[in-house]
Motif scaffolding. Structure first.
Motif, short mmCIF file in Angstrom:
data_model
loop_
_atom_site.label_atom_id
_atom_site.label_comp_id
_atom_site.label_asym_id
_atom_site.label_seq_id
_atom_site.Cartn_x
_atom_site.Cartn_y
_atom_site.Cartn_z
N HIS A 102 -5.54 5.45 13.85
CA HIS A 102 -4.73 5.93 12.73
C HIS A 102 -5.53 6.98 11.97
O HIS A 102 -6.78 6.96 11.96
N LEU A 103 -4.82 7.91 11.35
CA LEU A 103 -5.44 8.98 10.56
C LEU A 103 -5.11 8.82 9.09
O LEU A 103 -5.07 9.80 8.34
N GLY A 104 -4.89 7.58 8.67
CA GLY A 104 -4.64 7.31 7.26
C GLY A 104 -3.18 7.41 6.89
O GLY A 104 -2.29 7.56 7.73
N SER A 105 -2.93 7.32 5.59
CA SER A 105 -1.57 7.22 5.07
C SER A 105 -1.14 8.48 4.34
O SER A 105 -1.95 9.33 3.97
N ARG A 106 0.18 8.58 4.15
CA ARG A 106 0.78 9.64 3.32
C ARG A 106 1.86 9.02 2.45
O ARG A 106 2.61 8.16 2.90
N ASP A 107 1.93 9.45 1.21
CA ASP A 107 2.98 9.00 0.29
C ASP A 107 4.05 10.08 0.26
O ASP A 107 3.80 11.21 -0.16
N CYS A 108 5.25 9.73 0.73
CA CYS A 108 6.36 10.68 0.80
C CYS A 108 7.53 10.22 -0.08
O CYS A 108 8.70 10.43 0.25
N SER A 109 7.22 9.57 -1.19
CA SER A 109 8.25 8.93 -2.01
C SER A 109 9.12 9.91 -2.78
O SER A 109 10.28 9.62 -3.07
N ASN A 155 -1.78 6.11 -2.56
CA ASN A 155 -2.55 5.31 -3.52
C ASN A 155 -2.16 3.85 -3.35
O ASN A 155 -1.23 3.36 -3.98
N LEU A 156 -2.88 3.14 -2.47
CA LEU A 156 -2.57 1.75 -2.14
C LEU A 156 -3.78 0.85 -2.40
O LEU A 156 -4.92 1.30 -2.24
N PRO A 157 -3.55 -0.40 -2.78
CA PRO A 157 -4.67 -1.35 -2.83
C PRO A 157 -5.33 -1.43 -1.46
O PRO A 157 -4.65 -1.30 -0.42
N ALA A 158 -6.63 -1.62 -1.43
CA ALA A 158 -7.38 -1.59 -0.17
C ALA A 158 -6.80 -2.54 0.86
O ALA A 158 -6.67 -2.19 2.04
N GLY A 159 -6.43 -3.75 0.45
CA GLY A 159 -5.89 -4.73 1.38
C GLY A 159 -4.57 -4.30 1.98
O GLY A 159 -4.32 -4.47 3.18
N THR A 160 -3.70 -3.72 1.14
CA THR A 160 -2.40 -3.24 1.62
C THR A 160 -2.58 -2.09 2.60
O THR A 160 -1.94 -2.04 3.66
N ALA A 161 -3.46 -1.14 2.24
CA ALA A 161 -3.70 0.01 3.12
C ALA A 161 -4.21 -0.44 4.48
O ALA A 161 -3.73 0.02 5.53
N GLU A 162 -5.15 -1.36 4.48
CA GLU A 162 -5.73 -1.84 5.74
C GLU A 162 -4.66 -2.53 6.60
O GLU A 162 -4.61 -2.34 7.82
N ALA A 163 -3.82 -3.35 5.94
CA ALA A 163 -2.76 -4.06 6.67
C ALA A 163 -1.76 -3.07 7.27
O ALA A 163 -1.28 -3.25 8.40
N LEU A 174 8.52 1.05 4.11
CA LEU A 174 8.89 0.93 2.70
C LEU A 174 7.96 -0.08 2.07
O LEU A 174 7.66 -1.12 2.67
N VAL A 175 7.49 0.22 0.86
CA VAL A 175 6.51 -0.64 0.19
C VAL A 175 7.04 -1.01 -1.19
O VAL A 175 7.50 -0.14 -1.94
N ASP A 176 6.96 -2.30 -1.53
CA ASP A 176 7.29 -2.76 -2.88
C ASP A 176 6.10 -2.45 -3.79
O ASP A 176 5.02 -3.02 -3.61
N PRO A 177 6.27 -1.53 -4.76
CA PRO A 177 5.12 -1.13 -5.58
C PRO A 177 4.59 -2.25 -6.48
O PRO A 177 3.45 -2.20 -6.93
N ARG A 178 5.42 -3.28 -6.68
CA ARG A 178 4.98 -4.38 -7.56
C ARG A 178 4.14 -5.40 -6.81
O ARG A 178 3.16 -5.93 -7.34
N THR A 179 4.52 -5.71 -5.58
CA THR A 179 3.86 -6.79 -4.85
C THR A 179 2.96 -6.30 -3.72
O THR A 179 2.12 -7.05 -3.23
N GLY A 180 3.15 -5.05 -3.28
CA GLY A 180 2.40 -4.55 -2.13
C GLY A 180 3.00 -4.97 -0.81
O GLY A 180 2.48 -4.62 0.26
N GLU A 181 4.10 -5.73 -0.85
CA GLU A 181 4.78 -6.14 0.39
C GLU A 181 5.36 -4.90 1.07
O GLU A 181 5.83 -3.99 0.40
N PHE A 182 5.32 -4.85 2.41
CA PHE A 182 5.84 -3.68 3.11
C PHE A 182 6.69 -4.08 4.30
O PHE A 182 6.55 -5.18 4.85
#
Length: 582
Positions: free
Chosen positions: A227-234, A249-257, A280-288
């Protein structure tokens, strides 16, 4: 392994030029194709060979047989599809394979599986990735309506109607409970058929206020995936991206998952080449939740290149030649933050109406540290009527968020584009908005931050070829609401004008003179001469860029004349019908 020596680019514009640049660095001959209406395309100046493939705007770029024949005649080893047009067509990839031409992208079977949103979701489930609840493709007729209604009963509103073969934000409709399910299903099928030549649709549960995050992957033929990392296209309009940021801009655990999930989906699908796994990511919980896989180069691949230092197109070519990835995940380093904005010749004050047909009278571009420009604009450039309105992509890089935003503002202000209206003032307005500065935004950003549209238009003064820019008073340029009766003299003056603003078209509509607010095709005329209409009635349906626009009655009265019929092409300001007010 087959060494590629000659590549035909099955695309046009900015992406064709982007691919040509990498081909030149690799000492590979670049063949550019064009339609007659695109014969002055800027990208053609940089190609080693150019071939006109026809005189039908857009249609020839979609003609698989013609492109394959051209590739053979030019002795091309490979075809690069770019993005848009045939880039996600499994049939095109298969035609290349059968012709012995390398397709610089995934195998056709993988494209076919991932091109179906339903099959792609099944692949994600097998990979252990959470997915948004959804149906299979809905059968036509009453059975499809019944299946959709049962899904809504089980999961509740809101839901999304999606084209099964969709992509690029097209073929998507949201149902919140107030709409006619039968009518919207029929319209969704019609849009899907127009956009993808495939009328299959399905339903997914809508996730409220999500972030749209995607992960770039590279995969070779030997099972190696990175992987080459993430992009935010919101930040999007009508489900189409306006502004992209890497990394998200994701919490480290969410980004890794999410990184692991993207790699798992690619491996499960036996993916090859560059691809993007979207979530799709829930900004409150980090669930995706898994959304889809884009089986092509993305418009926003540039921001990933800026933070990794990798040339994604170069690696696409090497993978197509049969080479293994020459680096592993641990060797990829992520540095800083990059933002891309798409400078389009569109009027955000007028529902992003394209400025087709206008010329660029003056063009000066920004420069300096951390600035990249991918575009096709130049002084004298004419905004095409048949193609998209993208002028140039501005990509900025910085060490951290605030510096990158400040650099974006500086670069936007350093642009001078005189002639068409552009999206530059809107991006400057976004840069000043608090939630954007705090990096807290979701896919509803434009709808929940309407104040960003209250920007003043720049006014340019040109003296001896020097551009002086001033900001007009907001009351002079911000959109107005038409009010009050229309005077006879004002009406006669407007009837004689060749070019009308959106406000002037609205004034005429209140007088019963219905002019088109967009350039598009008439798909439905709801009334006949003599019919009685009331304010709010739908008069005509127009289709442009796969989006439908209803022309609504602004006055009570009786239809006195109808000047168009389904299938007609209309331009901005064309008279559609007349209403005798009562």
């Amino acid at each position: 392994m087959k060494k590629i020596k000659k590549v035909l680019i099955a695309n046009r514009g900015e992406v064709a030029l982007r691919i040509i640049r990498t081909l030149k660095e690799l000492d590979i001959t670049a063949i550019a194709i064009y339609e007659k209406s695109d014969s002055d395309g800027y990208y053609l100046r940089f190609a080693d060979e150019t071939v006109m493939i026809g005189n039908q705007p857009v249609k020839d770029y979609l003609d698989v047989e013609k492109i394959i024949r051209t590739a053979r005649e030019c002795n091309a080893d490979a075809v690069h599809p770019g993005y848009g047009f045939l880039s996600e067509s499994a049939a095109f990839a298969e035609a290349c394979e059968k012709s012995g031409i390398l397709f610089i992208g995934p195998p056709s079977g993988v494209m076919r599986d991932l091109g179906s949103k339903v099959i792609a979701r099944e692949i994600a489930v097998r990979a252990g990735i959470p997915t948004v609840p959804g149906t299979e493709s809905l059968p036509p007729g009453p059975d499809g309506i019944a299946l959709a209604a049962a899904f809504i009963d089980r999961h509740g509103y809101p839901v999304m109607l999606k084209a099964t073969a969709g992509g690029g934000g097209r073929g998507i409709r949201r149902l919140s409970g107030r709409e006619d399910l039968k009518e919207l299903l029929e319209r969704a099928r019609s849009e899907a058929r127009l956009a993808f030549n495939d009328d299959r649709v399905h339903i997914e549960k809508a996730i409220e206020h999500p972030r749209h995050i995607e992960i770039q992957v590279l995969a070779d033929r030997y099972g190696n995936v990175v992987h080459l990392g993430s992009r935010d296209c919101s930040i999007q309009r009508r489900h189409q991206k306006l502004l992209e940021i890497a990394p998200a801009n994701l919490p480290a655990g969410t980004a890794e998952a999410m990184h692991s999930a993207a790699v798992a989906v690619a491996k499960e699908a036996r993916y090859v080449s560059a691809g993007t796994v979207e979530f799709l990511v829930d900004p409150r919980t980090g669930e995706f939740w898994f959304l889809e896989v884009n089986t092509r180069l993305q418009v926003e691949h540039t921001v990933t290149e800026m933070i990794t230092g990798l040339d994604i197109v170069r690696h696409q070519i090497h993978i197509a030649e049969g080479r293994a990835l020459d680096f592993g995940q641990e060797q990829i380093r992520f540095n800083g933050i990059a933002i891309e904005v798409r400078i389009n010749a569109e009027d955000p004050h007028n529902n992003f109406l394209p400025e087709g047909g206008k010329h660029v009278d003056i063009y000066h571009s920004p420069g300096g540290p951390g600035i990249r420009l991918d575009g096709i604009i130049y002084r004298g450039y004419r905004i095409p009527l048949a193609y998209d309105s993208l002028l140039v992509k501005l990509i900025v890089w910085g060490y951290e968020w605030n510096q990158t935003v400040q650099r974006l503002k500086r670069a936007l202000k350093d642009f001078s584009i005189v002639g068409p209206k552009t999206t530059i003032p809107l991006y400057l307005s976004i840069c000043e908005e608090t939630h954007f500065q705090e990096r807290t935004f979701d896919t509803g950003y434009l709808e929940t931050h309407q104040e960003i549209f209250n920007y003043p238009e720049p006014v340019h003064y040109i003296i001896e070829d020097t551009v002086y820019t001033a900001q007009a008073d907001e009351s002079e340029t911000a959109p107005e609401k038409a009010a009050g009766p229309v005077g006879k003299e004002e009406l006669l003056l407007l009837m004689e004008k060749k070019h009308l603003t959106a406000h002037e078209i609205e004034i005429l509509a209140r007088a019963g003179v219905i002019r088109s607010p967009i350039k598009g095709k008439v798909t439905k005329v709801a009334l006949e001469i003599g019919d009685v209409v009331l304010v709010g009635d739908i008069l005509i349906d127009l289709e442009a860029m796969k989006m439908h626009t209803h022309i609504i009655a602004e006055v009570d009265g009786r239809v006195s004349d109808v000047l168009v019929e389904p299938g007609d092409n209309v331009d901005v300001g064309d008279t559609l019908l007349l209403i005798q007010a009562t």
